[in-house]
Design a protein around this motif. Structure first.
Motif, PDB file in Angstrom:
ATOM      1  N   GLY A   1       0.897  -1.124  -0.123  1.00  0.00           N
ATOM      2  CA  GLY A   1       0.167   0.080   0.033  1.00  0.00           C
ATOM      3  C   GLY A   1       0.690   1.307  -0.100  1.00  0.00           C
ATOM      4  O   GLY A   1       0.268   2.258   0.201  1.00  0.00           O
ATOM      5  N   LYS A   2       2.128   1.193  -0.044  1.00  0.00           N
ATOM      6  CA  LYS A   2       3.117   2.562  -0.122  1.00  0.00           C
ATOM      7  C   LYS A   2       2.996   3.064  -1.552  1.00  0.00           C
ATOM      8  O   LYS A   2       3.314   4.307  -1.634  1.00  0.00           O
ATOM      9  N   ILE A   3       2.431   2.117  -2.627  1.00  0.00           N
ATOM     10  CA  ILE A   3       2.213   2.957  -3.808  1.00  0.00           C
ATOM     11  C   ILE A   3       0.859   2.803  -3.938  1.00  0.00           C
ATOM     12  O   ILE A   3       0.421   1.484  -4.264  1.00  0.00           O
ATOM     13  N   PRO A   4      -0.088   3.804  -3.690  1.00  0.00           N
ATOM     14  CA  PRO A   4      -1.608   3.804  -3.796  1.00  0.00           C
ATOM     15  C   PRO A   4      -1.984   3.262  -5.041  1.00  0.00           C
ATOM     16  O   PRO A   4      -1.369   3.762  -6.156  1.00  0.00           O
ATOM     17  N   CYS A   5      -2.936   2.282  -5.214  1.00  0.00           N
ATOM     18  CA  CYS A   5      -3.594   1.954  -6.390  1.00  0.00           C
ATOM     19  C   CYS A   5      -5.132   1.661  -5.946  1.00  0.00           C
ATOM     20  O   CYS A   5      -5.429   1.660  -5.132  1.00  0.00           O
ATOM     21  N   ALA A   6      -5.888   1.424  -7.150  1.00  0.00           N
ATOM     22  CA  ALA A   6      -7.107   1.213  -7.239  1.00  0.00           C
ATOM     23  C   ALA A   6      -7.507   0.052  -6.329  1.00  0.00           C
ATOM     24  O   ALA A   6      -6.900  -1.020  -6.219  1.00  0.00           O
ATOM     25  N   ASP A   7      -8.658  -0.085  -5.743  1.00  0.00           N
ATOM     26  CA  ASP A   7      -9.168  -1.181  -5.004  1.00  0.00           C
ATOM     27  C   ASP A   7      -9.199  -2.253  -5.738  1.00  0.00           C
ATOM     28  O   ASP A   7      -9.926  -1.952  -6.936  1.00  0.00           O
TER      29      ASP A   7
END
Length: 335
Positions: free
Chosen positions: A49-55
Protein backbone atom coordinates in the motif's frame (compact mmCIF):
# COMPACT_ATOMS: atom_id res chain seq x y z
CA UNK A 1 -8.99 -18.22 -14.72
CA UNK A 2 -7.37 -17.65 -11.32
CA UNK A 3 -6.79 -14.00 -10.37
CA UNK A 4 -5.12 -12.32 -7.39
CA UNK A 5 -6.64 -8.97 -6.45
CA UNK A 6 -5.28 -6.52 -3.86
CA UNK A 7 -7.88 -4.97 -1.62
CA UNK A 8 -7.32 -1.37 -0.45
CA UNK A 9 -5.46 -0.07 1.47
CA UNK A 10 -3.01 -2.92 0.82
CA UNK A 11 -1.08 -5.44 2.90
CA UNK A 12 -0.09 -9.05 2.42
CA UNK A 13 -3.29 -10.15 4.13
CA UNK A 14 -5.28 -8.19 1.52
CA UNK A 15 -4.23 -10.36 -1.44
CA UNK A 16 -7.26 -12.42 -2.46
CA UNK A 17 -7.56 -15.29 -4.93
CA UNK A 18 -10.69 -15.53 -7.09
CA UNK A 19 -11.99 -17.07 -10.31
CA UNK A 20 -12.91 -14.84 -13.25
CA UNK A 21 -13.85 -15.43 -16.90
CA UNK A 22 -11.35 -15.31 -19.75
CA UNK A 23 -12.10 -12.86 -22.57
CA UNK A 24 -11.19 -12.90 -26.23
CA UNK A 25 -8.59 -10.45 -27.58
CA UNK A 26 -9.81 -7.37 -29.41
CA UNK A 27 -8.27 -5.75 -32.50
CA UNK A 28 -4.51 -5.31 -32.03
CA UNK A 29 -4.52 -7.46 -28.89
CA UNK A 30 -3.18 -10.86 -27.96
CA UNK A 31 -4.35 -13.20 -25.24
CA UNK A 32 -1.54 -14.70 -23.27
CA UNK A 33 -1.68 -17.79 -21.12
CA UNK A 34 0.55 -16.76 -18.22
CA UNK A 35 2.79 -19.29 -16.53
CA UNK A 36 5.02 -17.19 -14.28
CA UNK A 37 5.81 -13.83 -12.75
CA UNK A 38 8.67 -12.53 -10.61
CA UNK A 39 8.75 -10.27 -7.57
CA UNK A 40 10.30 -6.80 -7.63
CA UNK A 41 10.70 -4.11 -5.00
CA UNK A 42 8.17 -2.03 -6.90
CA UNK A 43 5.62 -4.84 -6.57
CA UNK A 44 6.32 -5.06 -2.84
CA UNK A 45 5.60 -1.34 -2.42
CA UNK A 46 2.31 -1.80 -4.29
CA UNK A 47 1.08 -4.74 -2.21
CA UNK A 48 2.15 -2.99 1.01
CA UNK A 49 0.00 0.00 0.00
CA UNK A 50 3.01 2.33 -0.17
CA UNK A 51 2.27 2.92 -3.84
CA UNK A 52 -1.47 3.64 -3.80
CA UNK A 53 -3.59 1.93 -6.45
CA UNK A 54 -7.22 1.22 -7.18
CA UNK A 55 -9.13 -1.15 -4.93
CA UNK A 56 -9.11 -4.62 -6.44
CA UNK A 57 -5.98 -4.06 -8.51
CA UNK A 58 -4.29 -7.16 -9.94
CA UNK A 59 -0.61 -6.83 -8.89
CA UNK A 60 2.68 -7.90 -10.54
CA UNK A 61 4.51 -6.00 -13.28
CA UNK A 62 6.23 -9.09 -14.77
CA UNK A 63 4.52 -11.85 -16.71
CA UNK A 64 5.66 -14.64 -19.01
CA UNK A 65 3.83 -17.38 -20.86
CA UNK A 66 2.61 -18.18 -24.35
CA UNK A 67 0.23 -16.69 -26.88
CA UNK A 68 -3.19 -18.38 -26.85
CA UNK A 69 -5.06 -16.22 -29.34
CA UNK A 70 -4.51 -13.14 -31.48
CA UNK A 71 -6.90 -10.34 -32.36
CA UNK A 72 -7.61 -8.76 -35.72
CA UNK A 73 -4.58 -7.07 -37.28
CA UNK A 74 -1.92 -8.82 -35.19
CA UNK A 75 0.88 -10.30 -37.30
CA UNK A 76 3.82 -10.11 -34.85
CA UNK A 77 2.83 -13.22 -32.87
CA UNK A 78 1.10 -16.52 -33.42
CA UNK A 79 -0.47 -18.97 -30.97
CA UNK A 80 2.18 -20.96 -29.14
CA UNK A 81 4.84 -18.23 -29.17
CA UNK A 82 6.68 -17.88 -25.84
CA UNK A 83 6.46 -14.26 -24.71
CA UNK A 84 7.37 -11.95 -21.83
CA UNK A 85 5.70 -8.69 -20.84
CA UNK A 86 7.21 -5.20 -20.94
CA UNK A 87 7.22 -2.94 -17.88
CA UNK A 88 6.10 0.17 -19.81
CA UNK A 89 3.61 -1.22 -22.37
CA UNK A 90 3.58 2.02 -24.40
CA UNK A 91 7.29 2.88 -24.24
CA UNK A 92 8.34 1.29 -27.48
CA UNK A 93 11.60 3.18 -28.11
CA UNK A 94 13.30 6.56 -27.71
CA UNK A 95 12.84 8.68 -24.59
CA UNK A 96 10.35 8.07 -21.81
CA UNK A 97 7.68 10.78 -21.86
CA UNK A 98 5.15 11.65 -19.12
CA UNK A 99 2.14 10.12 -20.88
CA UNK A 100 3.88 6.75 -21.12
CA UNK A 101 4.76 6.81 -17.41
CA UNK A 102 1.09 6.77 -16.44
CA UNK A 103 0.65 3.14 -17.49
CA UNK A 104 2.39 0.40 -15.46
CA UNK A 105 0.94 -3.11 -15.10
CA UNK A 106 0.31 -4.04 -11.48
CA UNK A 107 0.24 -0.37 -10.50
CA UNK A 108 -1.87 2.05 -12.56
CA UNK A 109 -3.48 -0.84 -14.46
CA UNK A 110 -4.07 -4.52 -13.75
CA UNK A 111 -0.95 -6.66 -13.80
CA UNK A 112 0.03 -10.28 -14.28
CA UNK A 113 -0.98 -12.14 -11.11
CA UNK A 114 -3.46 -14.21 -13.13
CA UNK A 115 -3.59 -17.14 -15.51
CA UNK A 116 -4.69 -15.24 -18.60
CA UNK A 117 -4.45 -11.68 -19.91
CA UNK A 118 -5.46 -9.68 -23.00
CA UNK A 119 -3.08 -6.84 -23.87
CA UNK A 120 -1.97 -4.90 -26.96
CA UNK A 121 0.54 -7.02 -28.88
CA UNK A 122 3.29 -4.43 -28.31
CA UNK A 123 3.03 -5.05 -24.55
CA UNK A 124 4.99 -8.29 -25.09
CA UNK A 125 8.22 -9.36 -26.71
CA UNK A 126 9.37 -12.84 -27.61
CA UNK A 127 11.06 -14.64 -24.75
CA UNK A 128 14.67 -15.80 -25.12
CA UNK A 129 14.97 -19.24 -26.66
CA UNK A 130 15.72 -21.98 -24.15
CA UNK A 131 14.56 -20.20 -21.00
CA UNK A 132 11.74 -21.47 -18.81
CA UNK A 133 8.70 -19.25 -18.34
CA UNK A 134 9.89 -18.42 -14.80
CA UNK A 135 13.33 -17.43 -16.08
CA UNK A 136 11.77 -15.26 -18.77
CA UNK A 137 9.52 -13.58 -16.19
CA UNK A 138 12.59 -12.21 -14.38
CA UNK A 139 13.56 -10.06 -17.37
CA UNK A 140 10.77 -7.48 -17.54
CA UNK A 141 11.86 -5.26 -14.66
CA UNK A 142 15.16 -6.44 -13.17
CA UNK A 143 16.80 -7.56 -16.41
CA UNK A 144 15.87 -4.50 -18.45
CA UNK A 145 16.82 -2.15 -15.61
CA UNK A 146 20.31 -3.66 -15.41
CA UNK A 147 20.64 -3.61 -19.20
CA UNK A 148 19.61 0.01 -19.58
CA UNK A 149 21.79 1.15 -16.67
CA UNK A 150 24.90 -0.68 -17.80
CA UNK A 151 24.59 -0.97 -21.58
CA UNK A 152 22.12 1.57 -23.00
CA UNK A 153 23.08 4.47 -20.71
CA UNK A 154 26.40 3.23 -19.35
CA UNK A 155 27.90 2.10 -22.66
CA UNK A 156 30.02 -0.49 -20.85
CA UNK A 157 33.14 -1.58 -22.74
CA UNK A 158 35.57 -4.48 -22.52
CA UNK A 159 38.12 -3.81 -19.77
CA UNK A 160 35.80 -1.54 -17.75
CA UNK A 161 35.33 -2.15 -14.03
CA UNK A 162 31.73 -2.46 -12.80
CA UNK A 163 30.65 -2.31 -9.15
CA UNK A 164 27.41 -4.09 -8.25
CA UNK A 165 25.67 -3.90 -4.88
CA UNK A 166 24.07 -6.87 -3.16
CA UNK A 167 22.46 -9.97 -4.58
CA UNK A 168 19.07 -8.84 -5.84
CA UNK A 169 17.88 -9.43 -9.38
CA UNK A 170 19.16 -6.16 -10.89
CA UNK A 171 22.64 -6.59 -9.42
CA UNK A 172 22.98 -10.20 -10.58
CA UNK A 173 21.84 -9.34 -14.08
CA UNK A 174 24.32 -6.44 -14.13
CA UNK A 175 27.09 -8.84 -13.08
CA UNK A 176 26.20 -11.25 -15.89
CA UNK A 177 25.88 -8.50 -18.52
CA UNK A 178 29.18 -6.96 -17.42
CA UNK A 179 31.02 -10.26 -17.74
CA UNK A 180 29.44 -10.88 -21.15
CA UNK A 181 30.77 -7.45 -22.21
CA UNK A 182 34.29 -8.31 -21.08
CA UNK A 183 34.25 -6.12 -17.97
CA UNK A 184 35.73 -6.73 -14.53
CA UNK A 185 33.21 -6.91 -11.67
CA UNK A 186 33.52 -5.88 -8.03
CA UNK A 187 30.57 -7.16 -5.99
CA UNK A 188 29.42 -6.23 -2.48
CA UNK A 189 27.30 -8.03 0.10
CA UNK A 190 26.96 -8.19 3.88
CA UNK A 191 27.03 -12.01 3.75
CA UNK A 192 30.19 -14.04 3.17
CA UNK A 193 28.06 -16.95 1.98
CA UNK A 194 26.46 -14.74 -0.66
CA UNK A 195 29.87 -13.38 -1.63
CA UNK A 196 30.94 -16.95 -2.36
CA UNK A 197 27.94 -17.31 -4.67
CA UNK A 198 28.82 -14.02 -6.38
CA UNK A 199 32.31 -15.33 -7.05
CA UNK A 200 30.85 -18.52 -8.53
CA UNK A 201 28.70 -16.36 -10.79
CA UNK A 202 31.78 -14.57 -12.11
CA UNK A 203 32.59 -11.67 -9.77
CA UNK A 204 36.31 -10.86 -9.85
CA UNK A 205 36.59 -9.00 -6.52
CA UNK A 206 34.42 -9.13 -3.40
CA UNK A 207 33.72 -6.71 -0.56
CA UNK A 208 31.76 -7.41 2.62
CA UNK A 209 30.30 -3.96 3.26
CA UNK A 210 29.43 -4.83 6.86
CA UNK A 211 33.06 -5.47 7.80
CA UNK A 212 34.26 -2.79 5.34
CA UNK A 213 31.93 0.21 5.86
CA UNK A 214 34.15 2.43 3.67
CA UNK A 215 33.64 0.04 0.77
CA UNK A 216 33.84 2.84 -1.78
CA UNK A 217 37.44 3.50 -0.79
CA UNK A 218 38.12 -0.26 -0.84
CA UNK A 219 36.72 -0.59 -4.37
CA UNK A 220 38.89 2.30 -5.55
CA UNK A 221 41.95 0.61 -4.04
CA UNK A 222 41.10 -2.54 -5.99
CA UNK A 223 41.54 -0.51 -9.19
CA UNK A 224 45.00 0.78 -8.16
CA UNK A 225 43.45 4.11 -7.18
CA UNK A 226 41.83 4.83 -10.55
CA UNK A 227 38.26 4.10 -9.49
CA UNK A 228 35.51 2.04 -11.07
CA UNK A 229 33.94 2.94 -14.40
CA UNK A 230 30.35 2.03 -13.52
CA UNK A 231 28.26 1.55 -10.38
CA UNK A 232 24.85 -0.12 -10.42
CA UNK A 233 23.39 1.83 -7.50
CA UNK A 234 20.45 -0.03 -5.96
CA UNK A 235 20.59 1.35 -2.42
CA UNK A 236 19.94 5.03 -2.99
CA UNK A 237 20.68 7.62 -0.30
CA UNK A 238 22.31 5.21 2.14
CA UNK A 239 24.89 3.95 -0.35
CA UNK A 240 25.33 6.77 -2.87
CA UNK A 241 28.16 8.40 -0.91
CA UNK A 242 30.24 5.23 -1.13
CA UNK A 243 29.38 4.79 -4.81
CA UNK A 244 30.68 8.30 -5.50
CA UNK A 245 33.86 7.50 -3.57
CA UNK A 246 34.36 4.34 -5.65
CA UNK A 247 34.07 6.05 -9.04
CA UNK A 248 36.88 7.20 -11.28
CA UNK A 249 36.92 10.72 -12.68
CA UNK A 250 34.28 10.73 -15.37
CA UNK A 251 32.68 7.54 -14.04
CA UNK A 252 29.03 6.57 -14.37
CA UNK A 253 26.50 5.76 -11.65
CA UNK A 254 23.27 4.10 -12.76
CA UNK A 255 20.80 5.04 -10.01
CA UNK A 256 18.21 2.28 -10.16
CA UNK A 257 16.93 1.74 -6.61
CA UNK A 258 15.89 3.26 -3.30
CA UNK A 259 16.34 0.31 -0.93
CA UNK A 260 17.80 2.58 1.78
CA UNK A 261 15.22 5.36 1.49
CA UNK A 262 13.63 7.93 -0.79
CA UNK A 263 15.76 10.98 -0.02
CA UNK A 264 19.17 11.91 1.32
CA UNK A 265 22.14 14.25 1.07
CA UNK A 266 24.49 14.19 -1.91
CA UNK A 267 27.90 15.81 -1.96
CA UNK A 268 27.52 18.08 -4.99
CA UNK A 269 31.24 19.05 -5.00
CA UNK A 270 32.21 15.37 -5.09
CA UNK A 271 29.97 14.86 -8.12
CA UNK A 272 31.18 17.79 -10.21
CA UNK A 273 34.83 17.69 -9.11
CA UNK A 274 35.00 14.09 -10.36
CA UNK A 275 32.81 14.90 -13.38
CA UNK A 276 30.53 12.01 -12.54
CA UNK A 277 27.55 11.11 -14.66
CA UNK A 278 24.52 9.91 -12.67
CA UNK A 279 21.71 8.36 -14.70
CA UNK A 280 18.28 7.83 -13.21
CA UNK A 281 17.10 4.48 -14.57
CA UNK A 282 13.40 3.64 -14.74
CA UNK A 283 13.49 0.18 -16.32
CA UNK A 284 13.57 0.63 -20.14
CA UNK A 285 11.76 0.54 -23.46
CA UNK A 286 10.52 -2.34 -25.56
CA UNK A 287 13.55 -1.82 -27.82
CA UNK A 288 15.87 -2.09 -24.78
CA UNK A 289 14.17 -5.36 -23.88
CA UNK A 290 14.56 -6.78 -27.39
CA UNK A 291 18.25 -5.79 -27.46
CA UNK A 292 18.79 -7.42 -24.07
CA UNK A 293 17.02 -10.61 -25.14
CA UNK A 294 19.28 -10.96 -28.17
CA UNK A 295 22.33 -10.59 -25.90
CA UNK A 296 20.96 -13.14 -23.43
CA UNK A 297 20.40 -15.62 -26.25
CA UNK A 298 23.84 -15.14 -27.83
CA UNK A 299 25.68 -15.30 -24.48
CA UNK A 300 23.49 -18.10 -23.09
CA UNK A 301 22.80 -16.17 -19.90
CA UNK A 302 20.53 -17.89 -17.39
CA UNK A 303 18.68 -15.74 -14.83
CA UNK A 304 19.36 -16.61 -11.20
CA UNK A 305 16.22 -17.78 -9.38
CA UNK A 306 16.21 -18.32 -5.62
CA UNK A 307 12.73 -19.80 -5.04
CA UNK A 308 9.44 -20.58 -6.76
CA UNK A 309 5.99 -20.18 -5.19
CA UNK A 310 2.52 -21.00 -6.49
CA UNK A 311 0.16 -18.18 -7.44
CA UNK A 312 -1.97 -18.99 -4.42
CA UNK A 313 1.12 -18.54 -2.21
CA UNK A 314 1.79 -14.99 -3.32
CA UNK A 315 1.66 -13.59 0.25
CA UNK A 316 4.30 -16.08 1.43
CA UNK A 317 6.43 -15.20 -1.58
CA UNK A 318 6.35 -11.51 -0.68
CA UNK A 319 7.08 -12.25 2.98
CA UNK A 320 10.20 -14.19 1.94
CA UNK A 321 11.18 -11.46 -0.53
CA UNK A 322 10.80 -8.82 2.18
CA UNK A 323 13.14 -10.78 4.48
CA UNK A 324 16.00 -10.11 1.99
CA UNK A 325 17.32 -13.65 2.38
CA UNK A 326 17.08 -14.36 -1.33
CA UNK A 327 19.94 -14.63 -3.80
CA UNK A 328 18.51 -13.67 -7.16
CA UNK A 329 14.85 -13.63 -8.12
CA UNK A 330 11.77 -14.94 -6.30
CA UNK A 331 9.20 -16.24 -8.77
CA UNK A 332 5.54 -17.17 -8.91
CA UNK A 333 4.97 -20.36 -10.92
CA UNK A 334 1.38 -20.66 -12.16
CA UNK A 335 1.57 -24.02 -13.92
Amino acid sequence: MRVIRLQAPGGLDRLQLSQEPVRDPGPGEVRGRLHASSLNYHDLLVVQGKIPCADGRIPMSDGAGEIEAIGEGVDSFKPGDAVVSTFWPYWLSGDLVPAIKRVVPGDSMDGYARDSVCMPAHAFTRAPAGLSHAEAATLTCAGVTAWRGLVTCGQVRPGDTVLVQGTGGVSLFALQFAKAAGARVIATSSSDAKLDKLRALGADELINYRSEPQWGRKARAMTDGRGVDHVIEVGGPGTLKQSIAACRTGGHIALVGVLTGMAGEVSIPAVFSSQLRISGISVGSRTDQEDMIRAITVNRIRPVIDRHYGLEDIAQAFAYFESQQHFGKVCLQYS
